[in-house]
Design an enzyme around this catalytic site. Structure first.
Site, PDB file in Angstrom:
ATOM      1  N   ASP A 116       0.566  97.888  15.117  1.00  0.00           N
ATOM      2  CA  ASP A 116       0.095  97.037  14.357  1.00  0.00           C
ATOM      3  C   ASP A 116      -0.801  98.181  13.441  1.00  0.00           C
ATOM      4  O   ASP A 116      -1.256  99.065  13.654  1.00  0.00           O
ATOM      5  CB  ASP A 116      -0.809  95.988  14.676  1.00  0.00           C
ATOM      6  CG  ASP A 116       0.290  94.991  14.593  1.00  0.00           C
ATOM      7  OD1 ASP A 116       1.626  94.863  14.761  1.00  0.00           O
ATOM      8  OD2 ASP A 116      -0.558  93.596  15.474  1.00  0.00           O
ATOM      9  N   ASP A 147       3.957  87.122  17.285  1.00  0.00           N
ATOM     10  CA  ASP A 147       3.477  88.310  18.456  1.00  0.00           C
ATOM     11  C   ASP A 147       4.088  87.894  19.794  1.00  0.00           C
ATOM     12  O   ASP A 147       4.044  89.063  20.551  1.00  0.00           O
ATOM     13  CB  ASP A 147       2.454  89.739  18.493  1.00  0.00           C
ATOM     14  CG  ASP A 147       2.652  89.615  17.032  1.00  0.00           C
ATOM     15  OD1 ASP A 147       3.847  90.519  16.206  1.00  0.00           O
ATOM     16  OD2 ASP A 147       1.694  90.052  16.310  1.00  0.00           O
ATOM     17  N   ASP A 160      -1.112  90.455  17.476  1.00  0.00           N
ATOM     18  CA  ASP A 160      -2.330  89.555  16.477  1.00  0.00           C
ATOM     19  C   ASP A 160      -1.660  88.399  16.190  1.00  0.00           C
ATOM     20  O   ASP A 160      -2.358  86.831  16.529  1.00  0.00           O
ATOM     21  CB  ASP A 160      -3.114  90.243  15.625  1.00  0.00           C
ATOM     22  CG  ASP A 160      -2.226  90.233  14.232  1.00  0.00           C
ATOM     23  OD1 ASP A 160      -1.101  90.105  14.237  1.00  0.00           O
ATOM     24  OD2 ASP A 160      -3.356  91.331  13.627  1.00  0.00           O
TER      25      ASP A 160
END
Length: 1032
Positions: A457, A770, A766
């Site tokens: 990310d 996901d 997070d």
């Protein structure tokens, strides 16, 4: 008698302070009146709803009651007061707990709904309980703590018993019994116990060391498991939103829930919107449950929030919750076998079978030589003389031969391999914890060392996650920080305050007007609220009092926007507000405001200009967010069903209020970390929800994109990747470096494509959405700060500081685990080969084994437990990141390892055979000293070879030795114990004293292994292992 309208507050607050005797009597009177009026209200409600005639007489009862307050002894009154003050006046913990467990709506209505529970538990729906520690302790004493019964941890004796259950150990003990019985019978107690007793002591020593090691690792794994369970929960106490440990949540706490949170205890819904929870962990039902204050207000511990947000009141904690009852009936077994351990078991089985074959041949040869009269005792006499030999002597001799053969099996079976893995994993888990990585699954430690691609990310991982509003545009004009409010039309500012303050999951806490406000929520929400309050003059409290929220569409990573429908309390007008990704919100707008309040239509030219503004901010690495508004006529959104619910908010015809740019600086160390990964042969891919321009700017700043790359190929939007055919995705996936505007589905697709191409993939995540990608990846890495509990539970490792550098640290530790295991395998196989060959050749040629049972057990202890501890605790080195990743199917034993161990084993076998057959003449000593020289040389060879095993390829085996004090300590302990074995425990170890010249000779012979290792490492080897078909 006039009763104050706020008498309920008087009653419930009375339980928290000391009253005079007369006040206590009035307190009881008010309690009775309150109880009567509650019952009357319930009866009237039932009457209105069901027209039940049974309650008609109650409905016409006079609304007053006669009280007869009896005087009582003051001491009794004080005692009763103390008992009540210790608990709660109107709370029946068992009854409230039962309502939630049984999901009993009727009983909940009789209680007065969730607000009745709030009053009974002496808390406040808005401000929560008091943050006074005494109040928290009192609630724990009355209602219990939020902890669960845990299975009794395994004791040392459990591991000792497990070690004794090994068949080989049991056979050795059986041989020891026979040797002990017949030895005492033949030689008496004074001298006859040595052989059998020595085996006993050696076996107990081996078992004890193994049990201690396993016991310590078990305690460490249990400690790490407890840390896994300790999550932070948002609660409101004394009106202030704060984070506490899940173990510190108490009954009466008001808990704030958002997407991805785990519900920490049983409770009731207080307020919120669009709340959906996943109760599958408790009920097994996969369908999400919609929770609200009317139809289904029950929240159970262990469930996960999948959409919306809410506040809840905790009604039961710990073992009194549904989750607690379930956990108390489950026996958890933490014995997890990792893939590497499974491969090592296969290797150990293969070596064990080979060792068993050698031991069987040795047994046959020794028995044949014994019964044919080819063996002699210490006095040179034949040991077996047919019928002349006593049966006790025969049995004792056969038992000794059998014990020697069994001991060869003990040495051959590398039971130290699983121990080495356990030690390495435990040690690395402990050290990784200090490096901000919490391991949830053991297998992740070793798998991470094989990672070839990391999908990361952006926000918080590559960046600092310290958001700050740096640009704000209204229409085509920038609002300067100096001018602020004065530049903006009051009507536009009013709408802007609504859009920021009401369409937010964050909160603002200000104890008094003179104190600075405290902001809570996600970093983005905190930055926007801080800007609105401090620079735009927004008053959060008055804003919430002036408007009622009708419907909320919560933000998630798929929609990338959130919406709220509000009604102004003064004129009953309805307003719709949207907030989210700038280009998405812009596409929903038909008009825009200028700062002076002018409303302008968005034509093609204006739209292009606004898009250029967004692209310009994105090119400066700013996250772009837009705010939009629409005046709503009630019939547009309120459905004509019985409940009057809003199903979907309008997404067109909006008016653009403003464009915002938030700066989130890159972490200063991330560029170096990315370069380290590249040097290690690991590809980095950035997957972000930001637009292409922001993503590209950040990727260049972090070093993921190079200036000479073709951005048209390396940078791709998730929507485009998603719409590719399967063949196109497989062709493009390795060439993509940045995926912008991606959804969780895009991340999952990329992981699946990379795995199909043979990559070992690590993924960071997070959010709740996901979870599929985290589970699909070979290694799922969740974020400890911003990560939701759903993401953490789906991951293998939790990065506690959300930092990409910690991801690289995990990669380095993963390679270290794999490398340490290989070191130990090389060391142990060298001992195995040397011990088996020397014993077999000596048995076949001379009819005896040069190493006794006790000596072989001592060697087994050195190479299993002590060597495993020494080699398993080697720290990661920079050189580990200079090698390419280990492939998914590459064998454990490489050609480099075979080269090293064969050279050392051949040297040891050659030296020991020379000593076996020529030792007496070379040193001019008798048979017993010769055997002691063989034993001493063999052990010292293993000591020097431990140094060789530290470096599989480097020639300098002493490099970095000073950093591993444990290794030095174990080597020192091994040498000291060996000296004691030879010089002091002669009868126990069947050795003789050696003079200093003989000691120097033994050390010199063993030390030759160092130059041999140096020379051997100059020999090049082919890449493909010659035993790769065995997958060892």
């Amino acid at each position: 008698m006039d009763i104050p309208t706020d008498f309920a507050a008087v009653i419930f607050q009375g339980g928290l302070r000391t009253l005079s005797p007369s006040s206590k009597r009035w307190h009881k009177a008010l309690t009775c009146i309150f109880s009567y009026r509650v019952m009357l209200s319930i009866a009237n409600e039932i009457l209105a709803r069901k027209k039940n005639e049974i309650f008609s007489s109650i409905s016409h009862s006079p609304s007053y009651v006669t009280l007869h307050v009896q005087s009582q002894d003051p001491d009794d009154d004080d005692a009763a007061s103390e008992r009540k003050n210790a608990g709660f006046l109107h709370a029946d913990p068992e009854a409230i707990t039962k309502i939630v467990k049984d999901k009993d709506m009727d009983s909940l209505h009789r209680l007065g709904g969730p607000q009745g529970a709030v009053a009974a538990l002496e808390t406040d729906a808005e401000g929560g309980i008091s943050d006074n520690p005494d109040d928290v302790v009192r609630r724990k004493e009355v209602f219990g703590s939020n902890t669960y019964k845990k299975p009794t941890p395994r004791s040392f004796f459990y591991f000792a018993f497990e070690a004794f259950k090994d068949r080989i150990i049991l056979i050795l003990l059986g041989c020891a019994v026979l040797s002990l019985v017949f030895g005492i019978k033949e030689h008496g107690l004074k001298d006859g116990w040595y052989d059998g007793g020595s085996i006993y002591i050696a076996v107990f020593l081996v078992v004890g060391v193994s049990a201690v090691s396993n016991f310590r690792q078990s305690k460490q794994f249990l400690k790490l498991s407890n840390q896994n369970s300790n999550i932070n929960v948002d609660v409101v106490r004394s009106g202030r939103r704060q984070q506490v440990s899940i173990f510190d949540v108490v009954v009466g706490d008001v808990v704030c829930l958002k997407i991805g949170d785990q519900i920490p205890a049983d409770g009731l819904f207080l307020s919120g919107h669009s709340l959906q929870v996943d109760e599958s962990s408790m009920t097994g039902e996969s369908d999400h449950v919609h929770v609200d204050g009317n139809r289904y207000p029950f929240l159970i511990s262990g469930a996960k929030v999948v959409d919306g947000y809410a506040t809840m009141i905790v009604t039961s904690v710990g073992m009194k919750t549904m989750w607690g009852e379930m956990m108390s009936s489950i026996s958890r077994d933490s014995d997890e076998q990792t893939p590497l351990q499974a491969r090592l078991d296969k290797l150990a089985t293969f070596i064990g079978k080979f060792g068993l074959a050698v031991a069987f041949l040795v047994l046959i040869v020794l028995l044949a030589r014994y019964f044919t009269g080819n063996t002699e005792d210490d006095n040179g006499n034949r040991e077996f003389n047919g019928k002349k030999t006593k049966i006790e002597v025969v049995i004792n001799s056969v038992a000794s031969i059998f014990a020697a053969a069994v001991t060869i099996v003990v040495v051959a079976i590398p039971e130290g391999l699983p121990l080495a893995v356990t030690l390495t994993l435990a040690y690395s888990m402990k050290r990784m914890m200090s490096d901000n990585a919490l391991v949830r699954k053991l297998s992740a430690c070793e798998t991470m060392g094989s990672a070839t691609t990391i999908c990361t990310d952006k926000t918080g991982t590559l960046t600092l996650n310290q958001m700050k509003v740096t640009r704000f545009w209204i229409g085509e004009e920038v609002v300067s920080a100096d001018e602020g409010i004065s530049e903006i039309n009051p009507e536009v500012l009013k709408f802007l305050h609504q859009g920021v303050g009401l369409n937010s999951t964050g909160s603002v806490y200000r104890p008094n007007s003179t104190s600075l406000p405290e902001f809570s929520g996600s970093p983005t929400e905190k930055a926007i609220l801080s800007w609105a309050v401090l620079e735009m003059g927004m008053d959060m409290q008055s804003l919430k009092q002036s408007y009622s929220i009708l419907h909320v569409e919560a933000f998630n990573s798929e929609k990338k926007r959130s919406g709220v429908l509000v009604r102004e309390n003064s004129d009953r007008s309805i307003h719709l507000h949207w907030k989210g990704a700038a280009e998405m919100i812009l596409s929903m707008c038909s008009n825009c405001y200028e700062s002076d309040g002018t409303l302008e239509a968005i034509n093609e030219q204006r739209r292009m200009k606004l898009e250029q503004i967004i692209e310009g901010m994105a090119a400066q690495s700013l996250r772009c967010i837009a705010f939009a508004y629409k005046q709503i006529i009630e019939g547009e959104v309120i459905n004509n069903n019985d409940e009057g619910k809003v199903e979907k908010l309008p997404e067109d015809g909006l008016t653009l209020l403003g464009l915002m740019g938030l700066k989130d600086p890159c972490r200063p160390e991330v560029k170096t970390a990315v370069e380290a990964c590249r040097g290690a042969g690991v590809d980095i891919k950035m997957i972000t929800g930001d637009n292409v321009f922001t993503a590209t700017a950040i990727a260049i700043e972090c070093g993921i994109l190079k200036d000479d790359q073709d951005f048209s190929v390396a940078v791709l939007e998730g929507r485009k990747f998603r719409n590719y055919s399967t063949e196109e995705r497989m062709e493009m996936v390795e060439r993509i470096s940045v995926m912008a505007r991606s959804s969780p589905l895009d991340k999952l697709l990329m992981v699946q494509c990379l795995k199909q191409k043979g990559h070992v993939v690590a993924v960071t995540g997070d959010g709740t959405n996901d979870a599929p990608a985290l589970k699909e990846a070979d290694i799922g890495l969740s974020m400890g700060i911003q990560g939701t509990e759903v993401a953490k539970e789906s991951s293998d490792i939790v990065i506690l500081d959300d930092n990409f550098t910690s991801v690289v640290t995990v990669l380095r530790w993963g390679r270290c685990v794999y490398n340490n295991i290989q070191k130990f395998i090389q060391f142990q196989l060298t001992v195995n080969v040397a011990a088996l060959v020397i014993n077999f050749i000596a048995a076949v040629s001379a009819g005896e084994v040069p190493l006794t049972v006790v000596q072989l057990l001592w060697v087994n202890l050195i190479m299993d437990s002590l060597a495993a501890l020494a080699l398993a605790t080697e720290l990661p080195t920079k050189e580990l990141m200079d090698k390419r990743p280990v492939g998914r199917t590459e064998p454990l034993i490489t050609n480099i390892m075979w080269r090293n161990l064969i050279a050392q084993a051949l040297y040891q076998v050659a030296v020991l055979l020379i000593l076996q057959f020529r030792g007496r003449s070379i040193f001019g000593v008798d048979e017993r000293i010769k055997d002691t020289l063989i034993f001493n040389t063999f052990v010292l060879c293993q000591v020097f070879n431990e140094f060789n095993a530290r470096k599989l390829e480097e020639k300098n085996v002493l490099k970095g030795i000073h950093k591993n004090r444990l290794f030095i300590g174990i080597i020192a302990i091994t040498i000291i114990l060996q000296v004691i074995m030879v010089e002091l425990l002669k009868k126990f170890a069947d050795t003789e004293n050696l003079n200093w010249e003989q000691w120097v000779a033994c050390v010199g012979i063993a030390a030759v292994s160092w130059p041999i290792a140096w020379v051997v490492k100059c020999i090049p080897v082919q890449e493909r292992p010659f035993l790769s078909k065995l997958r060892l």
